[in-house]
Design a protein around this motif. Structure first.
Motif, PDB file in Angstrom:
ATOM      1  N   ALA A 283     -60.612  71.432 -72.416  1.00  0.00           N
ATOM      2  CA  ALA A 283     -60.587  71.517 -70.963  1.00  0.00           C
ATOM      3  C   ALA A 283     -60.555  70.155 -70.294  1.00  0.00           C
ATOM      4  N   ALA A 284     -61.248  69.193 -70.846  1.00  0.00           N
ATOM      5  CA  ALA A 284     -61.370  67.912 -70.173  1.00  0.00           C
ATOM      6  C   ALA A 284     -60.215  66.963 -70.501  1.00  0.00           C
ATOM      7  N   ARG A 285     -59.440  67.283 -71.487  1.00  0.00           N
ATOM      8  CA  ARG A 285     -58.363  66.414 -71.944  1.00  0.00           C
ATOM      9  C   ARG A 285     -58.879  64.987 -72.070  1.00  0.00           C
ATOM     10  N   ASP A 286     -58.215  64.015 -71.476  1.00  0.00           N
ATOM     11  CA  ASP A 286     -58.665  62.631 -71.615  1.00  0.00           C
ATOM     12  C   ASP A 286     -59.745  62.270 -70.595  1.00  0.00           C
ATOM     13  N   ALA A 287     -59.979  63.125 -69.629  1.00  0.00           N
ATOM     14  CA  ALA A 287     -60.920  62.795 -68.562  1.00  0.00           C
ATOM     15  C   ALA A 287     -62.357  62.935 -69.040  1.00  0.00           C
ATOM     16  N   GLY A 288     -63.178  62.076 -68.541  1.00  0.00           N
ATOM     17  CA  GLY A 288     -64.613  62.199 -68.766  1.00  0.00           C
ATOM     18  C   GLY A 288     -65.106  61.539 -70.034  1.00  0.00           C
ATOM     19  N   THR A 289     -66.340  61.063 -69.942  1.00  0.00           N
ATOM     20  CA  THR A 289     -67.024  60.514 -71.098  1.00  0.00           C
ATOM     21  C   THR A 289     -68.441  61.060 -71.130  1.00  0.00           C
ATOM     22  N   SER A 290     -68.997  61.081 -72.294  1.00  0.00           N
ATOM     23  CA  SER A 290     -70.384  61.515 -72.469  1.00  0.00           C
ATOM     24  C   SER A 290     -71.055  60.611 -73.475  1.00  0.00           C
ATOM     25  N   ARG A 291     -72.353  60.548 -73.377  1.00  0.00           N
ATOM     26  CA  ARG A 291     -73.157  59.841 -74.357  1.00  0.00           C
ATOM     27  C   ARG A 291     -73.939  60.913 -75.086  1.00  0.00           C
ATOM     28  N   PHE A 292     -73.909  60.878 -76.401  1.00  0.00           N
ATOM     29  CA  PHE A 292     -74.518  61.926 -77.207  1.00  0.00           C
ATOM     30  C   PHE A 292     -75.749  61.411 -77.926  1.00  0.00           C
TER      31      PHE A 292
ATOM     32  N   GLU B  76     -93.941  57.105 -64.877  1.00  0.00           N
ATOM     33  CA  GLU B  76     -92.671  56.435 -65.116  1.00  0.00           C
ATOM     34  C   GLU B  76     -91.615  57.423 -65.605  1.00  0.00           C
ATOM     35  N   VAL B  77     -90.376  57.099 -65.368  1.00  0.00           N
ATOM     36  CA  VAL B  77     -89.263  57.902 -65.839  1.00  0.00           C
ATOM     37  C   VAL B  77     -88.563  57.119 -66.947  1.00  0.00           C
ATOM     38  N   TYR B  78     -88.364  57.779 -68.070  1.00  0.00           N
ATOM     39  CA  TYR B  78     -87.687  57.157 -69.202  1.00  0.00           C
ATOM     40  C   TYR B  78     -86.467  58.006 -69.576  1.00  0.00           C
ATOM     41  N   ASN B  79     -85.312  57.377 -69.625  1.00  0.00           N
ATOM     42  CA  ASN B  79     -84.099  58.066 -70.064  1.00  0.00           C
ATOM     43  C   ASN B  79     -84.015  58.011 -71.580  1.00  0.00           C
ATOM     44  N   ILE B  80     -83.845  59.162 -72.197  1.00  0.00           N
ATOM     45  CA  ILE B  80     -83.705  59.248 -73.645  1.00  0.00           C
ATOM     46  C   ILE B  80     -82.257  59.615 -73.934  1.00  0.00           C
ATOM     47  N   GLY B  81     -81.580  58.722 -74.593  1.00  0.00           N
ATOM     48  CA  GLY B  81     -80.168  58.966 -74.861  1.00  0.00           C
ATOM     49  C   GLY B  81     -79.762  58.449 -76.215  1.00  0.00           C
ATOM     50  N   GLY B  82     -78.480  58.550 -76.464  1.00  0.00           N
ATOM     51  CA  GLY B  82     -77.925  58.083 -77.725  1.00  0.00           C
ATOM     52  C   GLY B  82     -77.166  56.795 -77.526  1.00  0.00           C
ATOM     53  N   GLY B  83     -76.736  56.211 -78.611  1.00  0.00           N
ATOM     54  CA  GLY B  83     -76.037  54.947 -78.533  1.00  0.00           C
ATOM     55  C   GLY B  83     -74.535  55.083 -78.497  1.00  0.00           C
ATOM     56  N   THR B  84     -74.008  56.292 -78.593  1.00  0.00           N
ATOM     57  CA  THR B  84     -72.560  56.471 -78.676  1.00  0.00           C
ATOM     58  C   THR B  84     -72.029  57.128 -77.424  1.00  0.00           C
ATOM     59  N   GLU B  85     -71.169  56.422 -76.720  1.00  0.00           N
ATOM     60  CA  GLU B  85     -70.481  56.997 -75.565  1.00  0.00           C
ATOM     61  C   GLU B  85     -69.005  57.046 -75.898  1.00  0.00           C
ATOM     62  N   LEU B  86     -68.392  58.198 -75.700  1.00  0.00           N
ATOM     63  CA  LEU B  86     -66.978  58.326 -75.980  1.00  0.00           C
ATOM     64  C   LEU B  86     -66.347  59.348 -75.060  1.00  0.00           C
ATOM     65  N   SER B  87     -65.025  59.289 -75.004  1.00  0.00           N
ATOM     66  CA  SER B  87     -64.295  60.225 -74.150  1.00  0.00           C
ATOM     67  C   SER B  87     -64.347  61.618 -74.767  1.00  0.00           C
ATOM     68  N   ASN B  88     -64.107  62.603 -73.929  1.00  0.00           N
ATOM     69  CA  ASN B  88     -64.078  63.979 -74.427  1.00  0.00           C
ATOM     70  C   ASN B  88     -62.948  64.173 -75.439  1.00  0.00           C
TER      71      ASN B  88
ATOM     72  N   ASP C  35     -61.904  61.823 -77.541  1.00  0.00           N
ATOM     73  CA  ASP C  35     -62.401  61.241 -78.785  1.00  0.00           C
ATOM     74  C   ASP C  35     -63.388  62.180 -79.475  1.00  0.00           C
ATOM     75  N   LEU C  36     -64.248  62.831 -78.686  1.00  0.00           N
ATOM     76  CA  LEU C  36     -65.183  63.805 -79.257  1.00  0.00           C
ATOM     77  C   LEU C  36     -64.413  64.943 -79.922  1.00  0.00           C
ATOM     78  N   THR C  37     -63.382  65.432 -79.254  1.00  0.00           N
ATOM     79  CA  THR C  37     -62.574  66.510 -79.825  1.00  0.00           C
ATOM     80  C   THR C  37     -61.987  66.071 -81.162  1.00  0.00           C
ATOM     81  N   GLY C  38     -61.477  64.854 -81.222  1.00  0.00           N
ATOM     82  CA  GLY C  38     -60.918  64.334 -82.469  1.00  0.00           C
ATOM     83  C   GLY C  38     -61.955  64.262 -83.578  1.00  0.00           C
ATOM     84  N   ARG C  39     -63.148  63.814 -83.247  1.00  0.00           N
ATOM     85  CA  ARG C  39     -64.205  63.725 -84.262  1.00  0.00           C
ATOM     86  C   ARG C  39     -64.651  65.105 -84.725  1.00  0.00           C
ATOM     87  N   LEU C  40     -64.689  66.049 -83.803  1.00  0.00           N
ATOM     88  CA  LEU C  40     -65.041  67.421 -84.187  1.00  0.00           C
ATOM     89  C   LEU C  40     -63.972  68.032 -85.080  1.00  0.00           C
TER      90      LEU C  40
END
Length: 153
Positions: A34-43, A64-76, A78-83
């Motif tokens: 659905a997202a094609r090349d648009a959008g990025t996410s951090r997993f 305090e507020v702490y953001n818990i995230g991952g170190g990998t950000e990639l386009s949707n 790129d995620l599709t390709g890895r999946l």
């Protein structure tokens, strides 16, 4: 930011993108990109997410507020390709569809504060987490196939 986990909800929302894509590929259905090349996410892998929550509970400052995230950000895309690679499938499984209105273009959190103040660092890489998650779905079809059948119907 999206959490990568085994037995994640098999839905069609962004939170369910990985399970939905994964079960489509494993079920030999056409993959919807659905997202094609648009959008990025951090997993972030669920074990890192839980580790971050525990760290905040033990060492975080009250209020305090702490953001818990991952170190990998990639386009949707790129995620599709890895999946696809993790599932042993090719791009012939991908069929472009229209993006939904109001779709966020970026899901990402800055983890500088939790990293510097509490020593948080993701430990499970995206490819390692994807491989383990795909293996879980491949080995446990009896869990997700009935859920997906209900949701698609």
């Amino acid at each position: 930011m999206s959490t990568l986990a085994r037995r994640a909800h098999v839905g069609r929302s962004i939170a369910g993108a990985i399970p939905f894509v994964r079960t489509n590929v494993l079920g030999t259905q056409v993959l919807l990109d659905a997202a094609r090349d648009a959008g990025t996410s951090r997993f972030v892998h669920v074990s890192d997410h839980c580790r971050g929550i525990q760290l905040v509970l033990e060492k975080g400052r009250a209020g305090e507020v702490y953001n818990i995230g991952g170190g990998t950000e990639l386009s949707n895309r790129d995620l599709t390709g890895r999946l696809l690679e993790a599932c042993g499938a090719g791009w012939d499984m991908v069929r472009p569809v229209a993006d939904r209105k109001g779709h966020d273009r970026r899901y990402s959190l800055d983890i500088t504060k939790i990293s510097e103040e509490l020593g948080y660092a993701p430990q499970t890489g995206l490819d390692e987490g994807l491989a383990a998650t795909v293996a879980c779905y491949r080995d446990n079809r009896s869990w997700w196939e009935p859920l997906k059948a209900r949701e698609v119907a």
